[in-house]
Design a protein around this motif. Structure first.
Motif, mmCIF file in Angstrom:
data_model
loop_
_atom_site.group_PDB
_atom_site.id
_atom_site.type_symbol
_atom_site.label_atom_id
_atom_site.label_comp_id
_atom_site.label_asym_id
_atom_site.label_seq_id
_atom_site.Cartn_x
_atom_site.Cartn_y
_atom_site.Cartn_z
ATOM 1 N N MET A 83 0.830 -1.211 0.000
ATOM 2 C CA MET A 83 0.000 0.000 0.000
ATOM 3 C C MET A 83 0.861 1.257 0.000
ATOM 4 S SD MET A 83 -2.836 1.227 2.797
ATOM 5 C CE MET A 83 -3.854 -0.228 2.516
ATOM 6 N N PHE A 84 1.860 1.286 0.892
ATOM 7 C CA PHE A 84 2.698 2.485 0.966
ATOM 8 C C PHE A 84 3.587 2.600 -0.265
ATOM 9 C CE2 PHE A 84 6.183 5.165 2.517
ATOM 10 C CZ PHE A 84 5.439 6.229 3.007
ATOM 11 N N SER A 85 3.999 1.479 -0.829
ATOM 12 C CA SER A 85 4.794 1.519 -2.056
ATOM 13 C C SER A 85 4.004 2.157 -3.189
ATOM 14 C CB SER A 85 5.239 0.105 -2.445
ATOM 15 O OG SER A 85 6.076 -0.451 -1.446
ATOM 16 N N GLN A 86 2.705 1.858 -3.265
ATOM 17 C CA GLN A 86 1.849 2.468 -4.287
ATOM 18 C C GLN A 86 1.758 3.978 -4.086
ATOM 19 O OE1 GLN A 86 0.239 1.047 -6.889
ATOM 20 N NE2 GLN A 86 0.965 -1.024 -6.476
ATOM 21 N N LEU A 87 1.696 4.402 -2.815
ATOM 22 C CA LEU A 87 1.653 5.834 -2.520
ATOM 23 C C LEU A 87 2.977 6.499 -2.889
ATOM 24 C CD1 LEU A 87 -0.155 5.768 0.964
ATOM 25 C CD2 LEU A 87 -1.123 6.563 -1.197
ATOM 26 N N MET A 88 4.080 5.828 -2.561
ATOM 27 C CA MET A 88 5.408 6.384 -2.864
ATOM 28 C C MET A 88 5.610 6.519 -4.375
ATOM 29 S SD MET A 88 7.514 6.843 -0.106
ATOM 30 C CE MET A 88 9.165 6.296 -0.536
ATOM 31 N N ALA A 89 5.071 5.562 -5.130
ATOM 32 C CA ALA A 89 5.245 5.573 -6.579
ATOM 33 C C ALA A 89 4.237 6.484 -7.276
ATOM 34 C CB ALA A 89 5.130 4.152 -7.124
ATOM 35 N N ARG A 90 3.350 7.122 -6.510
ATOM 36 C CA ARG A 90 2.321 8.028 -7.036
ATOM 37 C C ARG A 90 1.291 7.300 -7.899
ATOM 38 N NH1 ARG A 90 -1.152 11.047 -7.367
ATOM 39 N NH2 ARG A 90 -1.217 13.252 -7.904
ATOM 40 N N LYS A 91 1.223 5.974 -7.733
ATOM 41 C CA LYS A 91 0.168 5.229 -8.417
ATOM 42 C C LYS A 91 -1.151 5.384 -7.667
ATOM 43 C CE LYS A 91 3.241 1.752 -10.441
ATOM 44 N NZ LYS A 91 3.575 0.301 -10.524
ATOM 45 N N ASN A 92 -1.064 5.574 -6.347
ATOM 46 C CA ASN A 92 -2.233 5.865 -5.508
ATOM 47 C C ASN A 92 -2.014 7.191 -4.801
ATOM 48 O OD1 ASN A 92 -3.239 3.431 -6.288
ATOM 49 N ND2 ASN A 92 -3.482 2.586 -4.236
ATOM 50 N N VAL A 93 -3.101 7.774 -4.322
ATOM 51 C CA VAL A 93 -3.014 9.006 -3.540
ATOM 52 C C VAL A 93 -3.696 8.784 -2.193
ATOM 53 C CG1 VAL A 93 -2.897 10.568 -5.505
ATOM 54 C CG2 VAL A 93 -5.131 9.895 -4.606
ATOM 55 N N LEU A 94 -3.359 9.659 -1.255
ATOM 56 C CA LEU A 94 -3.962 9.614 0.077
ATOM 57 C C LEU A 94 -5.006 10.714 0.169
ATOM 58 C CD1 LEU A 94 -3.630 8.170 2.896
ATOM 59 C CD2 LEU A 94 -2.270 10.170 3.553
ATOM 60 N N ILE A 95 -6.200 10.350 0.634
ATOM 61 C CA ILE A 95 -7.294 11.321 0.763
ATOM 62 C C ILE A 95 -7.736 11.382 2.218
ATOM 63 C CG2 ILE A 95 -9.602 11.994 -0.014
ATOM 64 C CD1 ILE A 95 -7.887 9.354 -1.980
ATOM 65 N N GLN A 96 -7.823 12.600 2.755
ATOM 66 C CA GLN A 96 -8.382 12.791 4.094
ATOM 67 C C GLN A 96 -9.867 13.117 3.942
ATOM 68 O OE1 GLN A 96 -6.305 14.924 7.421
ATOM 69 N NE2 GLN A 96 -8.034 16.321 7.274
ATOM 70 N N VAL A 97 -10.701 12.242 4.487
ATOM 71 C CA VAL A 97 -12.158 12.354 4.345
ATOM 72 C C VAL A 97 -12.762 12.790 5.676
ATOM 73 C CG1 VAL A 97 -14.279 11.052 3.937
ATOM 74 C CG2 VAL A 97 -12.272 10.651 2.500
ATOM 75 N N SER A 98 -13.678 13.739 5.610
ATOM 76 C CA SER A 98 -14.396 14.210 6.800
ATOM 77 C C SER A 98 -15.794 13.602 6.803
ATOM 78 C CB SER A 98 -14.484 15.736 6.793
ATOM 79 O OG SER A 98 -15.227 16.208 7.904
ATOM 80 N N ALA A 109 -6.776 5.809 -2.938
ATOM 81 C CA ALA A 109 -7.473 5.574 -4.205
ATOM 82 C C ALA A 109 -6.480 5.694 -5.348
ATOM 83 C CB ALA A 109 -8.603 6.586 -4.384
ATOM 84 N N PRO A 110 -6.771 5.074 -6.491
ATOM 85 C CA PRO A 110 -5.897 5.229 -7.664
ATOM 86 C C PRO A 110 -5.751 6.700 -8.027
ATOM 87 C CG PRO A 110 -7.485 3.467 -8.016
ATOM 88 C CD PRO A 110 -7.900 4.144 -6.750
ATOM 89 N N ALA A 111 -4.532 7.077 -8.410
ATOM 90 C CA ALA A 111 -4.255 8.490 -8.680
ATOM 91 C C ALA A 111 -5.151 9.031 -9.789
ATOM 92 C CB ALA A 111 -2.785 8.672 -9.036
ATOM 93 N N ASN A 112 -5.204 8.325 -10.946
ATOM 94 C CA ASN A 112 -6.043 8.747 -12.060
ATOM 95 C C ASN A 112 -5.966 10.268 -12.257
ATOM 96 O OD1 ASN A 112 -6.673 6.098 -12.404
ATOM 97 N ND2 ASN A 112 -8.697 6.221 -11.465
#
Length: 354
Positions: free
Chosen positions: A190-205, A254-257
């Motif tokens: 999961m973190f590797s995907q974030l590091m590679a910018r294939k996924n992004v991190l979203i803060q949801v309220s 989620a996927p960066a898209n």
């Protein structure tokens, strides 16, 4: 001679008449104003609004209600299971990535100090033994070896403290779960995907009334001004509040898209099947807006009406879903604006009286 004298007398009489006329107006205006006020006070003003404990009640007789076209209707009960709608923000990971890089550097420095310490310790033990064996080496050599060993130990303690402080800082900033993923020695997909910018991190309220999400929970994200929905998976609870919204915050991935850092997204989450809310439908025709807040007038008996705040968060086919109201409630569906005007006419009158 007589004509001139007569003309003078007539002129003086005319001036005297004008002066007396203006004196009558000047001294008579106060009496007239007092008379007018007395007449107005004698006119009976019908007071249809009473106030108790800060709540205003408008009372209208059945005849007045009929003449004013006021109509009421009983609300409909509804057991609602819908979607929770909120907002989120795509979060930058710079500080988290920098922290991971800093941690790797500190661990490398710690390993170097530990190796150096072991070497200097072995040297110290050897020199100390030679020194004890009839001074085969000098005391100074033993002291220098001890100093090097102590220096290495100081560096080990310093790097250990820096590592622990860094881990604590990351946990406080990003939460325990995400910090563990980022700082773990073991590779994490999961973190590797974030590091590679294939996924992004979203803060949801999410609203405070919403149950906390669990592993495997999914929400639908839609970038503002877009119709493309993206599925996001729950990671962990967040430690920081959403600057533009209220509620509890959580991290999703989620996927960066087409998602970019700092982008605002709309969030939709289905409520659990057993999480149904019981309430009523407030008809759209019953809603009046005042000070940016929706209200409705509820009929208390055959002639009294009380204005109560309602929620416009959940829209249904015929109005707005509202929990907390009895299914026996009756609301004004025609003439609510007239009641609002009547209520505030009374409030303005009271302010003037004060």
């Amino acid at each position: 001679m007589l004509d001139k004298k007569a003309a003078t007398i007539i002129g003086l009489q005319a001036i005297l008449i004008v002066v007396l006329f203006w004196m009558l107006i000047f001294y008579g205006k106060d009496e007239y104003e007092d008379f007018r006020i007395e007449q107005e006070e004698e006119i009976e003003s019908i007071n249809r609004v009473t106030e108790k404990d800060g709540i205003s009640t408008v009372a209208l007789s059945p005849a007045v209600q009929q003449n004013s076209g006021i109509k009421t209707a009983q609300v409909k009960a509804l057991s609602y299971q819908g979607e929770i709608k909120s907002f989120g923000t795509v979060v930058a990971l710079d500080t988290l990535i920098n922290a991971k890089t800093q941690l790797l550097n500190l661990k490398s420095a710690l390993a170097t100090s530990q190796t150096s310490y072991q070497q200097h310790r072995n040297q110290y033990v050897r020199l100390k033994a030679l020194n004890a064996d009839d001074k085969n080496v000098s005391d100074l050599a033993v002291q220098e070896a001890l100093a090097l060993m102590n220096y290495d130990q100081t560096m080990i303690d310093s790097k250990t403290i820096e590592i622990n402080n860094l881990k604590s800082s990351v946990r406080l900033t990003w939460g325990k779960s995400l910090a563990t993923l980022a700082l773990s020695n073991q590779p994490n997909a999961m973190f590797s995907q974030l590091m590679a910018r294939k996924n992004v991190l979203i803060q949801v309220s999410l609203p405070f009334s919403t149950p906390d999400p669990k592993n495997g929970d999914i929400v639908a994200l839609t970038p503002l001004n877009s119709n493309n929905s993206i599925k996001a998976s729950y990671i962990s609870a967040a430690t920081q509040a959403d600057m533009n919204g209220a509620g509890k915050t959580f991290y999703y991935t989620a996927p960066a898209n087409n998602l970019r850092i700092g982008m605002r997204v709309a969030v939709e989450m289905s409520m659990a099947k057993n999480a149904r809310n019981n309430g009523v439908i407030i008809p759209s025709s019953a809603v009046v807006w005042y000070a940016g807040t929706p209200w409705a007038y509820f009929k208390e008996d055959h002639h009294q009406f009380i204005r109560k705040p309602i929620s416009a968060d959940i829209e249904v086919d015929t109005g707005w879903f509202n929990p907390g109201f009895s299914a026996d409630s009756e609301v004004v569906v025609r003439g609510a604006q007239l009641l609002l005007s009547e209520e505030f006419k009374y409030l303005i009158k009271n302010e003037n009286d004060d």
